[in-house]
Design a protein around this motif. Sequence first.
Motif, PDB file in Angstrom:
ATOM      1  N   GLY A 283       0.786  -1.229   0.000  1.00  0.00           N
ATOM      2  CA  GLY A 283       0.000   0.000   0.000  1.00  0.00           C
ATOM      3  C   GLY A 283       0.813   1.270   0.000  1.00  0.00           C
ATOM      4  N   ASP A 284       2.074   1.203   0.448  1.00  0.00           N
ATOM      5  CA  ASP A 284       2.943   2.378   0.455  1.00  0.00           C
ATOM      6  C   ASP A 284       3.523   2.608  -0.937  1.00  0.00           C
ATOM      7  N   LEU A 285       3.806   3.871  -1.226  1.00  0.00           N
ATOM      8  CA  LEU A 285       4.413   4.230  -2.509  1.00  0.00           C
ATOM      9  C   LEU A 285       5.863   4.611  -2.269  1.00  0.00           C
ATOM     10  N   PHE A 286       6.778   3.963  -3.002  1.00  0.00           N
ATOM     11  CA  PHE A 286       8.211   4.213  -2.861  1.00  0.00           C
ATOM     12  C   PHE A 286       8.739   4.833  -4.142  1.00  0.00           C
ATOM     13  N   ILE A 287       9.461   5.955  -3.991  1.00  0.00           N
ATOM     14  CA  ILE A 287      10.031   6.683  -5.119  1.00  0.00           C
ATOM     15  C   ILE A 287      11.529   6.818  -4.887  1.00  0.00           C
ATOM     16  N   THR A 288      12.324   6.305  -5.809  1.00  0.00           N
ATOM     17  CA  THR A 288      13.777   6.365  -5.687  1.00  0.00           C
ATOM     18  C   THR A 288      14.320   7.445  -6.603  1.00  0.00           C
ATOM     19  N   CYS A 289      15.038   8.412  -6.022  1.00  0.00           N
ATOM     20  CA  CYS A 289      15.572   9.531  -6.795  1.00  0.00           C
ATOM     21  C   CYS A 289      16.744  10.151  -6.031  1.00  0.00           C
ATOM     22  N   PRO A 290      17.498  11.088  -6.643  1.00  0.00           N
ATOM     23  CA  PRO A 290      18.669  11.672  -5.973  1.00  0.00           C
ATOM     24  C   PRO A 290      18.344  12.717  -4.909  1.00  0.00           C
ATOM     25  N   ILE A 291      17.081  13.105  -4.732  1.00  0.00           N
ATOM     26  CA  ILE A 291      16.725  14.144  -3.764  1.00  0.00           C
ATOM     27  C   ILE A 291      16.871  13.597  -2.342  1.00  0.00           C
ATOM     28  N   ASN A 292      17.638  14.291  -1.516  1.00  0.00           N
ATOM     29  CA  ASN A 292      17.939  13.775  -0.172  1.00  0.00           C
ATOM     30  C   ASN A 292      17.092  14.396   0.931  1.00  0.00           C
ATOM     31  N   GLN A 293      16.112  15.216   0.551  1.00  0.00           N
ATOM     32  CA  GLN A 293      15.234  15.844   1.539  1.00  0.00           C
ATOM     33  C   GLN A 293      13.779  15.523   1.216  1.00  0.00           C
ATOM     34  N   PRO A 294      12.897  15.497   2.218  1.00  0.00           N
ATOM     35  CA  PRO A 294      11.472  15.308   1.930  1.00  0.00           C
ATOM     36  C   PRO A 294      10.971  16.398   0.987  1.00  0.00           C
TER      37      PRO A 294
END
Length: 433
Positions: A283-294
């Motif tokens: 149910g959770d959505l995971f996004i992988t990217c270079p951004i290191n802050q919320p």
Amino acid sequence: MENIQGFDMKAYIEKRMLEITDLEERKLFKKTVGDILLSLYDYNKESYKKLEKQILEECSLSQEKYAIYVTMTDRRHYDATDNFMHPMRPDDIKEEKVSYQDIQSALSKKEELKLYTIFFQGSTSQIYKLLHQKERVFQGRIRTEKREYNATFLVRQNREYINMIEALYYIFGANYRTWFTVCTAYITKMLDVYLCDAEKIEGKEEVLEIWIDFKEYSELVQYDVIPLWNLKPLTEKTSTYPNPCIDKINYEHQIFSQKLDPKCEYLIRNTDVETTNIRRLNGDLFITCPINQPCEWQMYQVCQCSGKENYPYPVLSNQYKDSFSGSVTEMFRKSIKTKGEMARLIESFDYGAYVTFSGFSICESLPEECIPGNYNMDGFIRDEIRTGGFRQALIIDFSAKDPACYLNEDIMSFLVTQVQRVFPEYHCAGRLI
């Protein structure tokens, strides 16, 4: 793994134990080798099953979950509580008003003024005739609280909705999802009305009505009708601090399931962010990217139909029939070589109430008669691979259930677009017979 390889570890160990004649050695073997090895074997087998299940869930065909539905409704009767269909442009629910200042400013600068958008409830051929002939100027009047002013107008195809479909294509790519042609039958019938010239409005007069004489097209023009689709725009922020990935470059952003609808899928609209993976887990959505802050994520919620909805215009979609959904992947992996295979591809969409496949022929060039009634609904895709510059024409014949239906040529164009994806070496076109 056990079934595929035809190897039974338990039976193999028992057989080896029986070969040991000394009972004490057999007990020691069973304790130190049999139990430990079997436990390790069972653990590895379960781990492989879990990994296999996870991969299949992430890579499984999800066309049904990401199907795009489109319909129309008049602005006054739009139901804001509808959880399925939403305005393509949120501002469409607001009434379009034109002030005398807008008109005066445009006339003084000798500029065209966009007034509003209409729905042209005519066939593709009629729209082609209207838009591709010499720019047609229509006569009309601007009625204010004091008097009426003569004016001239013209119409052009609205590009905003079409651009949203093109943007959706890149959103699907950024989300690692297979693109399925959106049926733009309604969207291509949205036309913008422009004011060309008018008598000068002297004072401050409230514009009450703008009337245009569309001549032979008057009965086909629908006012205050807006397109709806099952994509709901929303914004969600990363639910917790991003977790660094093992590559020491990317971070995994997690959006908790409590913020998402478990029955719906989601598309990230931040195409400017270089994402390396987007997945849904528990149910959770995971996004992988270079951004290191919320950060905030612009998304589309792909809403699902409950079956209880009712709309004044038919709902069109790019959804396959249920009986075809299981084999659609294989269908697009192989080339079509027979008339029957082409028929199965066309009939895989639930549009038999409009047109049905009759046959096909190959011509050296595209017949002139096919041009007005055809358009490629994936025409904005420019990165497809083709060989050679000259292409013969593949003409697909259809018969219409109701020859008077204004959607026949649009549905035909949608189906032909599916064939065009399989036959890039041909210029595909449809023909109603």
